[in-house]
Design a protein around this motif. Structure first.
Motif, mmCIF file in Angstrom:
data_model
loop_
_atom_site.group_PDB
_atom_site.id
_atom_site.type_symbol
_atom_site.label_atom_id
_atom_site.label_comp_id
_atom_site.label_asym_id
_atom_site.label_seq_id
_atom_site.Cartn_x
_atom_site.Cartn_y
_atom_site.Cartn_z
ATOM 1 N N GLN A 1 7.897 15.927 -33.752
ATOM 2 C CA GLN A 1 8.675 15.362 -35.257
ATOM 3 C C GLN A 1 8.015 16.141 -36.538
ATOM 4 O OE1 GLN A 1 6.832 11.572 -36.010
ATOM 5 N NE2 GLN A 1 7.947 10.971 -37.646
ATOM 6 N N LYS A 2 9.106 16.831 -36.470
ATOM 7 C CA LYS A 2 8.590 16.964 -38.107
ATOM 8 C C LYS A 2 9.788 16.430 -39.148
ATOM 9 C CE LYS A 2 9.159 20.992 -35.552
ATOM 10 N NZ LYS A 2 9.687 22.822 -34.795
ATOM 11 N N VAL A 3 9.033 16.770 -40.131
ATOM 12 C CA VAL A 3 9.058 15.873 -41.084
ATOM 13 C C VAL A 3 8.947 16.185 -42.669
ATOM 14 C CG1 VAL A 3 8.330 13.867 -43.303
ATOM 15 C CG2 VAL A 3 7.476 13.481 -40.307
ATOM 16 N N THR A 4 9.986 16.841 -43.101
ATOM 17 C CA THR A 4 10.347 17.368 -44.676
ATOM 18 C C THR A 4 9.866 16.699 -45.677
ATOM 19 O OG1 THR A 4 12.169 18.905 -43.288
ATOM 20 C CG2 THR A 4 12.000 18.656 -45.970
ATOM 21 N N LEU A 5 9.044 16.542 -46.860
ATOM 22 C CA LEU A 5 8.515 15.495 -47.545
ATOM 23 C C LEU A 5 9.402 16.118 -48.984
ATOM 24 C CD1 LEU A 5 4.873 16.154 -47.245
ATOM 25 C CD2 LEU A 5 6.140 14.515 -46.259
ATOM 26 N N GLN A 6 9.585 15.291 -49.700
ATOM 27 C CA GLN A 6 10.268 14.691 -51.060
ATOM 28 C C GLN A 6 9.404 15.774 -52.158
ATOM 29 O OE1 GLN A 6 13.701 15.106 -50.885
ATOM 30 N NE2 GLN A 6 14.238 13.756 -48.750
#
Length: 195
Positions: free
Chosen positions: A190-195
């Motif tokens: 699971q790859k999450v790009t943070l704001q």
């Protein structure tokens, strides 16, 4: 005489093999796994939890002269972390090109040290059952640290059940070895790009 002994031995073996007695009483039903209820559909085979955070920006704390970033597990996974579980955090160091033109991603297991003319920094972390706090600590004024080390970082968090980690066969220093041991492919992370 030898033929007679061989004949008697073969006859005895045939007699013993063909013996059958009455069936015994029916045994008791066994317990469900770990004497508890059956698992929920879809979560029985969970081996490990792996997620990647891209765009991590550390916050500077002038009072303690360190940078930190808090990772709350429930923001990225719906599974409970147990006290026996092992938490590993890797920091992406960038691509490495080899002499034959092949390019591989380089990941470093925390803690991770860097040496400068001014002194040393170290990426370290501590964790609870609910979160992990990643720090950049050092022995000089970290307010002057390059943003190459503090901004837009990529961290990969691996939570391994204690029974898997305790086998002693897991080379945690090598992220590829860990992923292979867990049977987790790059596409499954699971790859999450943070704001």
């Amino acid at each position: 005489m030898r033929k007679l002994n061989l004949f008697i031995g073969a006859l005895a073996a045939l007699f013993i093999i063909s013996c059958e007695g009455p069936q015994g009483p029916q045994g008791f039903d066994g317990f469900d796994g770990e004497r508890g209820p059956a698992g929920q559909d879809g979560v029985d085979a969970i081996q490990a939890q792996v997620f990647e955070l891209e765009g991590v920006n550390f916050t500077y704390d002038a009072t303690d002269n360190l940078y930190d970033y808090l990772i709350t597990f429930s923001d990225f996974t719906s599974f409970e972390t147990l006290k026996e579980d092992v938490v590993l955090i890797y920091r992406y160091d960038g691509p490495v090109e080899f002499g034959d033109g092949a390019v591989e991603d380089s990941w470093g297991l925390l803690p991770q040290n860097y040496f400068f003319d001014e002194g040393i920094i170290q990426y370290v972390f501590s964790h609870t059952l609910f979160d992990a706090q990643v720090f950049i600590d050092g022995n000089f004024d970290l307010s002057t640290l390059s943003t190459d080390f503090t901004d837009n970082q990529i961290l990969r968090v691996v939570i391994i059940p204690g029974e898997i980690a305790s086998t002693g066969k897991l080379d945690t220093s090598n992220i590829n070895s860990v992923m292979a041991h867990l049977g987790v492919t790059e596409q499954e992370i699971q790859k999450v790009t943070l704001q």
